[in-house]
Design an enzyme around this catalytic site. Structure first.
Site, PDB file in Angstrom:
ATOM      1  N   ASP A   1       0.735  -1.253  -0.011  1.00 15.59           N
ATOM      2  CA  ASP A   1      -0.028  -0.126  -0.114  1.00 15.59           C
ATOM      3  C   ASP A   1       0.832   1.253   0.215  1.00 15.59           C
ATOM      4  OD1 ASP A   1      -2.724  -0.743   0.084  1.00 15.59           O
ATOM      5  OD2 ASP A   1      -2.384  -1.569   1.868  1.00 15.59           O
TER       6      ASP A   1
ATOM      7  N   ASP B   1      -7.164  -3.682  -5.352  1.00 17.58           N
ATOM      8  CA  ASP B   1      -6.679  -2.635  -4.893  1.00 17.58           C
ATOM      9  C   ASP B   1      -5.321  -2.026  -5.376  1.00 17.58           C
ATOM     10  OD1 ASP B   1      -8.169  -4.075  -3.397  1.00 17.58           O
ATOM     11  OD2 ASP B   1      -8.371  -2.835  -1.625  1.00 17.58           O
TER      12      ASP B   1
HETATM   13  N1  GLY Z   1      -7.306  -1.172   0.135  1.00 20.43           N
HETATM   14  C1  GLY Z   1      -8.028  -1.718   1.262  1.00 20.43           C
HETATM   15  C2  GLY Z   1      -9.602  -1.240   0.864  1.00 20.43           C
HETATM   16  O1  GLY Z   1     -10.000  -0.723   0.082  1.00 20.43           O
HETATM   17  O2  GLY Z   1     -10.095  -1.372   1.747  1.00 20.43           O
END
Ligand code: GLY
Length: 403
Positions: free
Chosen positions: A118, A183
């Site tokens: 992330d 994501d």
């Molecule tokens: N990237 C984590 C979410 O979208 O909750």
């Protein structure tokens, strides 16, 4: 089939044009009063920090009503600094730049973080926006070092960046080897940026390969996407297609669809490869022809949740989709108006009393009614800092289109 979806998209747009024309509130009023509201809400949050003498990075509201703050390593740590950068961009007021710099620089160590994917969200929303607006050379170095760290998670035999580690915690319990989540498309923006800043093409090559592998494996024939694809670390083959945050493995988790449309739009911006734009357009057709897309265009948290209409909306998915649609409108001359009209309708909904907090309430977050993860019983029907971030980003894009 695609033609039918396109026809439905066009008629949805016509409906949207009709139902979003509000004689009381012009587009410019919505931008101006949203900026004013955001300045006051976020200004109140800054006053709390100043009173406590601490730099705080709000994420959401806890079940007991208190504010939950980010630590730097949380995936959501870049959004509040990013919102401050957008306020600076929207107002031109240097006070927001000062606050944005302070919060951004609390994330300095993230450039070396390699245990999850992330860092693209975290560093691009904070340092990335900061560099875009100030060209501070120190920020450029952070972006490039972060790209190096993220690149350590690229698995060449799979052709993708590993999202989560799978050796402990709930990910290990799922028996995954190399989980890649939709994501992850959002982290590619940092890699593209780092390539341009450093001249190192390897970051861009990794981003393109990841986007292509995701294109191949993450989507169903109707262009909805799976949340998690688990790959075999030895053979590189797909082991399973599942969900972590959606209703079921075969369902369309709303925020996942939002990450997908935004991710492929940015991949087209950076590569001009038409297959990426085609995917973004097909996702738009899926979303806006969906029988369970509500009239106000703020999706339920999962398009296939069996409890619809008696379940939660997810304003975060709506904000991400709106921001993506504004950008898509700049790439698709023939559909520019319909994409912008859809985005405007979402922004009108989010700026209405149904989603926007009252001044001084909602622990100073801008928007209400987002969902973190229902399967994890976490952050349900709450404000989320990424909803506010993508709402402000969408306002910047809308304003730029209307100037
Ligand atoms: N990237 C984590 C979410 O979208 O909750």
């Amino acid at each position: 089939m695609n033609q039918i979806l396109k026809l439905v998209l066009v008629s949805t747009c016509m409906l949207s044009i009709f139902s979003c024309s509000n004689p009381k509130t012009s587009s410019k009023d919505i931008i101006a009063e949203s900026i004013e509201f955001a300045s006051q809400q976020i200004g109140s949050e800054i006053e709390i920090m100043n009173a406590k003498g601490e730099l705080l990075n709000p994420r959401t509201i806890e079940k007991d009503g208190s504010t939950r703050y980010n630590t730097p390593e949380m995936w959501t740590s870049g959004f509040f600094p990013g919102s401050l950068w957008y306020l600076y961009e929207l107002t031109g007021d240097n006070k927001w730049k000062t606050e944005a710099e302070k919060l951004t620089e609390t994330l300095d160590t993230i450039q070396y973080l390699t245990w999850h994917h992330d860092v693209g969200f975290m560093v691009n929303c904070s340092y990335g926006n900061g560099y875009r607006l100030t060209e501070n050379d120190a920020y450029k170095k952070v972006i490039i070092q972060t790209a190096k760290s993220l690149s350590t998670r690229f698995r060449p035999n799979i052709g993708a960046i590993q999202s989560w580690n799978s050796n402990k915690g709930w990910q290990a319990e799922r028996g995954w080897q190399c989980p890649v989540i939709i994501d992850n498309m959002m982290n590619l923006e940092l890699l593209f940026e780092a390539s341009k800043l450093s001249g190192d093409e390897s970051f861009k090559n990794i981003a393109v390969k990841h986007a292509e592998t995701t294109l191949e494996n993450h989507f169903r024939p109707d262009h909805s996407c799976y949340h998690v694809i688990d790959y075999d670390t030895i053979t590189g083959q797909v082991r399973s297609k599942q969900t972590a945050q959606g209703y079921s493995d075969e369902s369309a988790w709303a925020r996942g669809q939002a990450w997908a449309i935004y991710g492929y739009t940015l991949c087209f911006r950076e590569t001009h490869d038409p297959k990426f734009l085609t995917k973004a357009e097909n996702i738009a057709a899926y979303l806006f022809s969906h029988p369970r897309m509500p009239e106000d265009l703020v999706p339920y948290w999962d398009f296939d949740c069996k409890d619809i209409p008696n379940t939660y909306r997810d304003a975060s998915a709506a904000a991400v989709i709106a921001s993506a649609l504004y950008e898509m409108s700049t790439f698709c001359p023939q559909k520019a108006e319909s994409y912008k009209t859809l985005a405007d309708k979402i922004i009108n909904s989010l700026a209405s009393d149904a989603y926007r907090a009252k001044l001084g309430e909602n622990n100073n977050f801008l928007l209400m009614h987002s969902v973190g993860s229902i399967p994890h019983n976490s952050e349900i029907d709450v404000p989320l800092n990424y909803t506010d971030y993508y709402f402000l980003e969408a306002l910047v894009r809308k304003r730029d289109l209307e100037q």
